[in-house]
Write a protein that holds these residues in place. Sequence first.
Motif, PDB file in Angstrom:
ATOM      1  N   ASP A 249       0.657  -1.183   0.038  1.00 28.46           N
ATOM      2  CA  ASP A 249      -0.024  -0.055  -0.178  1.00 28.46           C
ATOM      3  C   ASP A 249       0.730   1.477   0.023  1.00 28.46           C
ATOM      4  N   GLY A 250       2.291   0.914  -0.136  1.00 26.63           N
ATOM      5  CA  GLY A 250       3.041   2.557   0.131  1.00 26.63           C
ATOM      6  C   GLY A 250       3.333   2.948   1.270  1.00 26.63           C
ATOM      7  N   GLN A 251       2.865   2.123   2.484  1.00 27.28           N
ATOM      8  CA  GLN A 251       3.062   2.918   3.758  1.00 27.28           C
ATOM      9  C   GLN A 251       4.018   2.058   4.257  1.00 27.28           C
ATOM     10  N   VAL A 252       4.685   2.817   5.258  1.00 26.27           N
ATOM     11  CA  VAL A 252       6.096   2.204   5.728  1.00 26.27           C
ATOM     12  C   VAL A 252       5.415   1.031   6.944  1.00 26.27           C
ATOM     13  N   ILE A 253       6.237  -0.166   6.818  1.00 30.16           N
ATOM     14  CA  ILE A 253       5.962  -1.207   7.796  1.00 30.16           C
ATOM     15  C   ILE A 253       6.350  -0.928   8.961  1.00 30.16           C
ATOM     16  N   LYS A 254       5.496  -0.929  10.211  1.00 25.90           N
ATOM     17  CA  LYS A 254       5.683  -0.635  11.329  1.00 25.90           C
ATOM     18  C   LYS A 254       5.245  -1.647  12.208  1.00 25.90           C
ATOM     19  N   GLY A 255       6.192  -1.513  13.554  1.00 25.40           N
ATOM     20  CA  GLY A 255       5.837  -2.456  14.792  1.00 25.40           C
ATOM     21  C   GLY A 255       6.402  -1.995  15.778  1.00 25.40           C
ATOM     22  N   LYS A 256       6.436  -2.817  16.834  1.00 26.79           N
ATOM     23  CA  LYS A 256       6.900  -2.388  18.158  1.00 26.79           C
ATOM     24  C   LYS A 256       8.408  -2.304  18.153  1.00 26.79           C
ATOM     25  N   LYS A 257       8.815  -1.502  19.237  1.00 28.68           N
ATOM     26  CA  LYS A 257      10.299  -1.143  19.080  1.00 28.68           C
ATOM     27  C   LYS A 257      11.233  -2.321  19.234  1.00 28.68           C
ATOM     28  N   THR A 258      10.651  -3.219  20.025  1.00 22.08           N
ATOM     29  CA  THR A 258      11.535  -4.565  19.963  1.00 22.08           C
ATOM     30  C   THR A 258      11.460  -5.532  19.060  1.00 22.08           C
ATOM     31  N   ASP A 259      10.469  -5.347  17.913  1.00 23.17           N
ATOM     32  CA  ASP A 259      10.402  -6.229  16.663  1.00 23.17           C
ATOM     33  C   ASP A 259      11.811  -6.267  16.043  1.00 23.17           C
ATOM     34  N   CYS A 261      13.561  -6.795  12.171  1.00 20.20           N
ATOM     35  CA  CYS A 261      13.241  -6.988  10.504  1.00 20.20           C
ATOM     36  C   CYS A 261      13.431  -8.670  10.495  1.00 20.20           C
ATOM     37  N   GLY A 262      12.194  -8.865   9.466  1.00 18.58           N
ATOM     38  CA  GLY A 262      12.498 -10.258   9.051  1.00 18.58           C
ATOM     39  C   GLY A 262      11.150 -11.127   9.826  1.00 18.58           C
ATOM     40  N   SER A 263      10.982 -10.679  11.039  1.00 19.00           N
ATOM     41  CA  SER A 263       9.841 -10.938  11.798  1.00 19.00           C
ATOM     42  C   SER A 263       8.483 -10.280  11.399  1.00 19.00           C
ATOM     43  N   ALA A 264       7.262 -10.853  11.882  1.00 19.04           N
ATOM     44  CA  ALA A 264       6.128 -10.080  11.467  1.00 19.04           C
ATOM     45  C   ALA A 264       5.921  -9.131  12.745  1.00 19.04           C
ATOM     46  N   PRO A 265       5.465  -7.880  12.287  1.00 21.12           N
ATOM     47  CA  PRO A 265       5.174  -7.015  13.162  1.00 21.12           C
ATOM     48  C   PRO A 265       4.003  -7.198  14.025  1.00 21.12           C
ATOM     49  N   THR A 266       4.348  -6.828  15.346  1.00 21.67           N
ATOM     50  CA  THR A 266       3.349  -7.254  16.199  1.00 21.67           C
ATOM     51  C   THR A 266       2.513  -5.744  16.570  1.00 21.67           C
ATOM     52  N   THR A 267       1.505  -5.971  17.007  1.00 24.93           N
ATOM     53  CA  THR A 267       0.527  -4.731  17.257  1.00 24.93           C
ATOM     54  C   THR A 267       1.052  -3.999  18.585  1.00 24.93           C
ATOM     55  N   VAL A 268       1.060  -2.686  18.083  1.00 31.10           N
ATOM     56  CA  VAL A 268       1.506  -1.689  19.333  1.00 31.10           C
ATOM     57  C   VAL A 268       0.594  -1.495  20.425  1.00 31.10           C
ATOM     58  N   PRO A 269       0.680  -1.539  21.376  1.00 25.29           N
ATOM     59  CA  PRO A 269      -0.304  -1.316  22.525  1.00 25.29           C
ATOM     60  C   PRO A 269      -0.669   0.226  22.563  1.00 25.29           C
ATOM     61  N   ASP A 270      -1.727   0.460  22.903  1.00 23.80           N
ATOM     62  CA  ASP A 270      -2.046   2.095  23.161  1.00 23.80           C
ATOM     63  C   ASP A 270      -1.242   2.874  24.079  1.00 23.80           C
ATOM     64  N   GLY A 271      -0.853   3.879  23.758  1.00 25.90           N
ATOM     65  CA  GLY A 271       0.187   4.645  24.452  1.00 25.90           C
ATOM     66  C   GLY A 271       1.564   4.278  24.139  1.00 25.90           C
ATOM     67  N   GLU A 272       2.011   3.599  23.213  1.00 21.87           N
ATOM     68  CA  GLU A 272       3.268   2.989  22.830  1.00 21.87           C
ATOM     69  C   GLU A 272       3.449   3.572  21.409  1.00 21.87           C
ATOM     70  N   MET A 273       4.837   4.001  21.206  1.00 19.99           N
ATOM     71  CA  MET A 273       4.931   4.341  19.515  1.00 19.99           C
ATOM     72  C   MET A 273       5.585   3.132  18.733  1.00 19.99           C
ATOM     73  N   SER A 274       4.893   3.251  17.691  1.00 23.85           N
ATOM     74  CA  SER A 274       5.544   2.406  16.700  1.00 23.85           C
ATOM     75  C   SER A 274       6.917   2.710  15.968  1.00 23.85           C
ATOM     76  N   ASN A 275       7.474   1.706  15.369  1.00 24.14           N
ATOM     77  CA  ASN A 275       8.655   2.306  14.721  1.00 24.14           C
ATOM     78  C   ASN A 275       8.876   1.660  13.313  1.00 24.14           C
ATOM     79  N   ALA A 276       9.503   2.076  12.336  1.00 22.81           N
ATOM     80  CA  ALA A 276       9.726   1.399  11.009  1.00 22.81           C
ATOM     81  C   ALA A 276      10.257  -0.221  11.402  1.00 22.81           C
ATOM     82  N   LEU A 277       9.823  -1.064  10.707  1.00 20.24           N
ATOM     83  CA  LEU A 277      10.213  -2.316  11.117  1.00 20.24           C
ATOM     84  C   LEU A 277      11.798  -2.559  10.618  1.00 20.24           C
ATOM     85  N   CYS A 278      11.775  -2.251   9.160  1.00 19.19           N
ATOM     86  CA  CYS A 278      13.056  -2.570   8.592  1.00 19.19           C
ATOM     87  C   CYS A 278      13.422  -1.309   7.903  1.00 19.19           C
ATOM     88  N   VAL A 279      14.811  -0.886   7.961  1.00 23.14           N
ATOM     89  CA  VAL A 279      15.578   0.100   7.506  1.00 23.14           C
ATOM     90  C   VAL A 279      16.633  -0.203   6.644  1.00 23.14           C
TER      91      VAL A 279
END
Length: 299
Positions: A249-259, A261-279
């Motif tokens: 979809d052209g959007q940055v793939i994001k996940g939890k800070k601890t995720d 690259c190469g793993s499936a992104p996990t849902t980010v809990p409310d109040g927590e900031m997501s981060n780009a999964l692979c850079v």
Amino acid sequence: MGINISQRAGGTTITFDRGKWSGSALYIIKDSDGASLTSSQILGNASVLNKLLPVEYGGTGGAITDQGAFFSGRVTQPSFSLAMVDDGGYVWQATVNFDSLTGDNGTSTDDNKVEREVGFTAIEYSLAGEGVDVYRIGATAPASKSTPADTDIGGTKVDSGGEPITFFNNVAKVNVRNVIAGRPTPPVGFINKRNNSNFLIGPYSFPQDTLLFTGCSITRVGAATYEIVYSFVYDNGFHLRQIAKRGPDGQVIKGKKTDTCGSAPTTVPDGEMSNALCVFFRQPFKDTANFDGMGIAGI
């Protein structure tokens, strides 16, 4: 017939002003047999020319030598004038002008030419921080700076919900001004290329892949004399840029800070900031060259 040239007594002036030397010396030119002389005869005499002409035009700098050892290495003789003293051409007077090679700071220097003199070189730096978009800090540069692989760059995640932040690279703009004799060949083949090996400019050696040649300007500054201004940009980050992996979809793939690259992104809990999964790293200036071919290495 012989032509004699001798320094005129009391005809030397020397000025020191704000770190620069200047002055002149007068010379008397006569024929040994008292014959009348023409300017062509005088200027066709090797002894006269060796006294009056600057070294790069065939002289030996004899006028400087006549002033004593103190001025050797401090002044050059960029010009002279020749004038007939009497109506018959029996006596001529030459005035040799002196000018500083460089500021006299009491130390040796490589910058021993004046502006527009063949061999003149000036190295000019402008240092600053350049803002670039980053997703990670502390990442290790890839082995290939030209075609970095699509592997995660590592480092500490600092983006905000997949949006990069601004980080400052150490950047220096470097100009090298060089005056040469004869028409130069423009270094077209080096434009927008990085150095493929360490490159020495003045006292600093720029590491491989950090120096980008951005172009040059060529200006005629005298008879068969040209000044070339070479422009470079140094970047301690090797001119690499960071991009985040995006989905269909052209959007940055994001996940939890601890995720990772190469793993499936996990849902980010409310109040927590997501981060780009692979850079990944990208290089906008893929080509490199041996800058020694420009003819200014080690100046």
